[in-house]
Enzyme design. Structure first.
Site, PDB file in Angstrom:
ATOM      1  N   ASP A 206      -0.547 -23.151 -55.721  1.00  0.00           N
ATOM      2  CA  ASP A 206       0.755 -23.413 -56.343  1.00  0.00           C
ATOM      3  C   ASP A 206       1.646 -22.174 -56.330  1.00  0.00           C
ATOM      4  O   ASP A 206       1.165 -21.051 -56.216  1.00  0.00           O
ATOM      5  CB  ASP A 206       0.567 -23.817 -57.814  1.00  0.00           C
ATOM      6  N   ASP A 207       2.927 -22.426 -56.516  1.00  0.00           N
ATOM      7  CA  ASP A 207       3.949 -21.405 -56.842  1.00  0.00           C
ATOM      8  C   ASP A 207       4.453 -20.599 -55.657  1.00  0.00           C
ATOM      9  O   ASP A 207       5.362 -19.796 -55.812  1.00  0.00           O
ATOM     10  CB  ASP A 207       3.492 -20.428 -57.947  1.00  0.00           C
TER      11      ASP A 207
ATOM     12  N   HIS B  87       6.218 -28.836 -55.852  1.00  0.00           N
ATOM     13  CA  HIS B  87       6.013 -28.216 -57.170  1.00  0.00           C
ATOM     14  C   HIS B  87       7.376 -27.949 -57.831  1.00  0.00           C
ATOM     15  O   HIS B  87       7.529 -26.980 -58.559  1.00  0.00           O
ATOM     16  CB  HIS B  87       5.214 -26.929 -56.983  1.00  0.00           C
TER      17      HIS B  87
ATOM     18  N   HIS C  78      10.487 -24.601 -60.311  1.00  0.00           N
ATOM     19  CA  HIS C  78       9.356 -24.499 -61.232  1.00  0.00           C
ATOM     20  C   HIS C  78       9.780 -24.832 -62.653  1.00  0.00           C
ATOM     21  O   HIS C  78       9.411 -24.154 -63.618  1.00  0.00           O
ATOM     22  CB  HIS C  78       8.705 -23.107 -61.186  1.00  0.00           C
TER      23      HIS C  78
ATOM     24  N   HIS D 211      -3.260 -19.968 -56.979  1.00  0.00           N
ATOM     25  CA  HIS D 211      -1.860 -19.594 -56.784  1.00  0.00           C
ATOM     26  C   HIS D 211      -1.783 -18.596 -55.642  1.00  0.00           C
ATOM     27  O   HIS D 211      -2.445 -17.543 -55.713  1.00  0.00           O
ATOM     28  CB  HIS D 211      -1.298 -18.998 -58.078  1.00  0.00           C
TER      29      HIS D 211
HETATM   30 ZN    ZN Z   1       3.112 -23.570 -61.090  1.00  0.00          ZN
END
Ligand code: ZN
Length: 481
Positions: free
Chosen positions: A289-290, A340, A344, A434
């Site tokens: 993620d991210d 995602h 965010h 991440h």
């Molecule tokens: Zn996240």
């Protein structure tokens, strides 16, 4: 109900500061002791028991405040950090609570805190560490001490703290309240026992898994009319079987730690993402993620390419524009992209139009960068409320959370990340990481080859689902244990 092995004890038995925990079964035959404390309690030493897990730490103070605090040291960074945080905050709030006495009381000390603990292992091969911190505090001028009790349990392999859902199955509250009230009513004839004002959410802080069952602790003010201190009930695993979580049943079962047999699947190996997948062999999905990140994502892509593994990158839309090449490379090499949100954002705080904007803008820029059509939403913070569900349904993009949280954002420690993942790895699980921390990349350099060595095929979320018994659909969130 006679299958319920009932042991009830009152832990008002710290008279003279002596913990009688190990004698709790004896207390069953004795009349209920009344709380009684001498003005200057004798802070007895921690009574370590033969089955204690870990070492004993102690904190002693003798001044304005008198503290004798004993706590377990398990020599595991993650577990010890949680325990120390609990101990320190208990001491801090005790001092804060008693601080206004300093000006009024000449007597020194003018407040006492005694804390002891019990620490045992439970589960097959002792895979769970169960800790109970308990004791009392009293201020000068107060008749009776205040008793406290707090339980913590951990998966020993990863150091991860177990939460309600790790111990009990959904909907456990009512059946558990019934079991506990029956046991307490039997132990306290004539007492009115009621769980109506005792919320059983947050059960993990009241539950101590042991070798034979789970002990549960309640303050008598929550469940009984009279002030009886802390009440405990011990329920056998047999009596709890119907409400134990799958996870807990597995932890107690003989095949704990053994490779799980895969349900029969006669499908032939097939080509996916530029390599062959064998439906008869275990699969696990890595999700990042991210990102994308200009530094870390390409390094992780290198690893995936080196080991012929694939992963799902859950990108934040506004990070893609300046890193289109990274996204294109991920797609070209057979990886999957998930959504995602654009910025965010916490979708719990957005309306439907705002969420839709966050999702579609991200879909658009990923399509523009790589030609990839995003299929899944990875909810930010794992949050799923009605507005996001509705967008997920309208866009027919299922929401996918995870089943293993590597906690890489928290520990930033490659060893802990590695432990966290390897101890929880199982066929069909989705791992949350991440791709914005170099420490995550460092962990992956061990995780990926070691998972493969254990027989896992490292796949994308979509590939994993192509073998699931039920397919995720828009409007629903996937999170399977
Ligand atoms: Zn996240």
């Amino acid at each position: 109900m006679n299958r319920v092995r009932k042991v009830v004890a009152v832990f008002a038995c710290f008279a003279l500061g002596i913990s009688l925990f190990s004698g709790c079964k004896k207390a069953e035959e004795q009349p209920l002791p009344s709380p009684e404390i001498s003005a200057a309690p004798n802070f007895s030493v921690h009574r370590s028991t033969l089955d204690q897990y870990g070492l004993t730490g102690e904190i002693k103070e003798d001044g304005e405040f008198a503290c004798a605090v004993y706590y377990p040291r398990l020599e595991n960074q993650a577990m010890d950090a949680v325990i120390e945080e609990k101990v320190n905050s208990r001491i801090a709030s005790f001092k804060e609570d008693a601080s206004n006495l300093a000006s009024q009381e000449s007597q020194r000390p003018h407040a006492w805190l005694f804390m002891d603990f019990r620490s045992v292992q439970a589960g097959t091969n002792g895979n769970i560490a169960s800790i109970r911190l308990f004791g009392w505090s009293r201020k000068a001028g107060e008749e009776a001490p205040q008793y406290f009790s707090e339980c913590l349990s951990f998966d020993i392999a990863s150091g991860r703290q177990l939460v309600d859902g790790d111990l009990f199955a959904d909907g456990y509250q009512q059946p558990l309240a019934d079991l506990c009230s029956a046991a307490l009513a039997e132990a306290y004839p004539g007492q009115e026992i009621s769980f109506e004002s005792c919320p059983l959410d947050g059960i993990a802080s009241r539950a101590l898994p042991t070798a034979s069952g789970i002990e549960l602790y309640f303050s008598s003010s929550e469940v009984a009319a009279a002030d009886l201190g802390i009440l405990s009930v011990s329920l056998s695993y047999e009596s709890l079987n119907a409400i134990l979580s799958k996870e807990m049943q597995y932890r107690l079962s003989e095949n704990y730690g053994q490779p799980q047999p895969r349900p029969e699947d006669n499908r032939q190996p097939f080509e996916s993402g530029g390599r062959m997948l064998d439906p008869s062999k275990p699969m696990i999905a890595l999700s990042f993620d991210d990102g994308p990140d200009s530094e870390v994502t390409p390094k992780i892509l290198d690893l995936l390419r080196q080991y012929d593994a694939r992963a799902t990158f859950c990108v934040v839309g506004n990070r893609v524009g300046s890193r289109k090449d990274v996204v294109k490379r991920a797609v070209d090499e057979g990886n999957e992209i998930a959504n995602h949100t654009w910025e965010h954002k916490d979708t719990n705080k957005l309306n439907i139009e705002e969420i839709k904007d966050q999702i579609t803008r991200t879909n658009d820029i990923v399509r523009e960068a790589s030609g990839f059509e995003i299929r899944y939403i990875r909810p930010t913070y794992g949050n799923v409320k009605d507005n996001l569900k509705q967008v997920s349904r309208e866009l027919n993009m299922p929401m996918v959370n995870w089943t293993i949280d590597s906690e890489d954002w928290k520990s930033k420690n490659p060893d802990l990340i590695y432990q966290m993942i390897m101890s929880e790895a199982k066929d069909g699980r989705v791992i949350l990481c991440h791709d914005i921390y170099d420490t995550t990349y460092q962990a992956m350099a061990r995780v990926i080859p070691d998972l493969i060595a254990q027989g896992y095929q490292i796949v994308t979320i979509d590939e994993l689902f192509s073998f699931a018994d039920s397919q995720p659909v828009g409007g629903q969130v996937w999170r399977k244990r």
